[in-house]
Design an enzyme around this catalytic site. Structure first.
Site, short mmCIF file in Angstrom:
data_model
loop_
_atom_site.label_atom_id
_atom_site.label_comp_id
_atom_site.label_asym_id
_atom_site.label_seq_id
_atom_site.Cartn_x
_atom_site.Cartn_y
_atom_site.Cartn_z
N THR A 1 1.91 2.06 -5.60
CA THR A 1 1.81 3.50 -5.87
C THR A 1 2.31 4.24 -4.64
OG1 THR A 1 -0.07 3.22 -7.37
CG2 THR A 1 0.28 5.41 -6.45
N LYS B 1 1.54 7.59 -12.91
CA LYS B 1 0.43 7.10 -12.09
C LYS B 1 -0.16 8.19 -11.22
CE LYS B 1 -2.50 4.56 -9.91
NZ LYS B 1 -2.23 3.42 -9.05
N LYS C 1 -4.38 9.43 -0.46
CA LYS C 1 -2.93 9.26 -0.48
C LYS C 1 -2.35 9.68 -1.82
CE LYS C 1 -1.01 5.63 -1.86
NZ LYS C 1 -0.58 4.26 -2.19
N PRO D 1 0.77 -1.26 0.00
CA PRO D 1 0.00 0.00 0.00
C PRO D 1 0.80 1.30 0.00
CG PRO D 1 -0.89 -1.55 1.61
CD PRO D 1 0.42 -2.11 1.16
#
Length: 349
Positions: free
Chosen positions: A111, A190, A265, A80
């Site tokens: 990511t 991304k 996030k 995560p």
């Protein structure tokens, strides 16, 4: 992109069996040869045991990231956050870099912030100069992971020495692989994608709110958007209004999909990146504020990020005012295309 699984090494390591990692690893298991062994590790031991049960002959549980790398020629990770990536690769005694890597290939699909990714890459280059570390985050969510239609954003140039291997391996889990030009640029792509996606979701939710509050059937408005400049994949496949897209999380109580905390996030990482680079943002701070609020709201926390529609006061019971059936243009178009394709196949027989 089609992949020749037979060309891949027969020992593959996988670290991270969460919402994204599990379906990705499952596709890898299904699509690699019967001779291929997959070595897995996750901090949640039950997740590892459940995965092993899928094929006890080909899947082996490991007790650490290092053990995975000891036994594998290619190692992939999907965790995560940046702190987890550091733990996977840099932890003394149990991290991937504690292994004798030789010329092995390491691929991190998480990511995270670009700084952490570059720090891991630099550490790998210093300690294992013949090994290769790549950032390769994905887009497509859990649905894309399950269907093996993910987009991979690969942090390397097209002429990278390992490009054929990378394309073949990632092609087993995704439909599009883009070499982005260099280290950490996959993550840059991304974060830019999720920043855009997150803000489009907010704008779509707000616009649909305006339409419904004005007395307009949201299906009609969505049909107009679909054939106009407001069209987007968020509108067509991930619409924040419940009932417009049958397969979207919004139509399933916002369950599944991309958790709102993860969108917070990613938008936050994009905003931080912009600040570091001196790039002016007009919408970033406000969008981030909304996702932060949704992440803490009990009505929204742990649900799909398009739940911002609920946070904004969007009506989820809109059908009470619009009981008549309205055909959605997107689905009608897809049905017509399928009928046309089937007819074409019949005529060619």
């Amino acid at each position: 992109m089609a992949a020749a699984a037979s060309d891949l090494p027969t020992s593959i390591g996988w670290i991270g069996l969460g919402l994204m990692g599990l379906p990705m690893a499952t596709n890898l298991l299904k699509k690699t040869s019967e001779e291929t062994k997959i070595y897995v590790f996750d901090v949640v031991e039950q997740a590892v045991q459940d995965f092993v049960k899928l094929n006890e002959r080909r899947v082996e549980a490991c007790k650490s990231s290092k053990e995975v790398s000891d036994k594998s020629d290619i190692i992939l990770s999907m965790v995560p956050e940046g702190s987890h990536v550091r733990a996977v690769y840099l932890t003394p005694e149990t991290g991937v870099l504690e292994s004798n890597l030789g010329s092995k290939v390491l691929i991190d699909c998480s990511t995270i912030d670009t700084g952490t990714s570059l720090a891991v890459r630099d550490a790998c280059a210093e300690r294992h100069p013949n090994a290769s570390f790549y950032d390769s985050p994905v887009s497509g969510g859990v649905i894309g992971a399950e269907k093996a239609t993910l987009t991979f954003m690969l942090g390397c140039r097209e002429g990278d020495p390992n490009i054929k291997l990378l394309m073949q391996l990632l092609g087993l889990m995704g439909g599009n692989i883009f070499p982005c030009g260099g280290a950490s640029l996959g993550l840059t792509a991304k974060l830019c994608n999720n920043y855009t996606s997150g803000l489009i979701a907010i704008a779509t939710a707000e616009a649909m709110n305006i339409g419904i509050a004005s007395g307009m059937d949201p299906r009609v408005l969505a049909n107009i958007f679909h054939t106009s400049t407001a069209q987007s994949s968020i509108l067509d496949d991930w619409n924040p209004v419940p009932g417009l897209c049958p397969d979207a999380p919004a139509s399933k109580g916002y369950k599944g999909g991309f958790r709102v905390q993860l969108m917070k996030k990613d938008v936050g990482l994009a905003v931080d990146n912009a600040e570091r680079l001196g790039v002016k943002l007009a919408l970033g701070a406000e969008g981030l504020k909304l996702y932060e609020e949704a992440s803490q709201d009990e009505r929204c926390k742990d649900l799909d990020s398009r739940v911002v529609y609920r946070l904004l006061g969007g009506r989820e019971d809109w059908r009470k005012d619009f009981p008549e059936e309205v055909e959605m243009k997107k689905y009608a178009t897809r049905k017509a295309l399928q009928i046309g394709k089937e007819q074409q196949q019949k005529e060619s027989r």
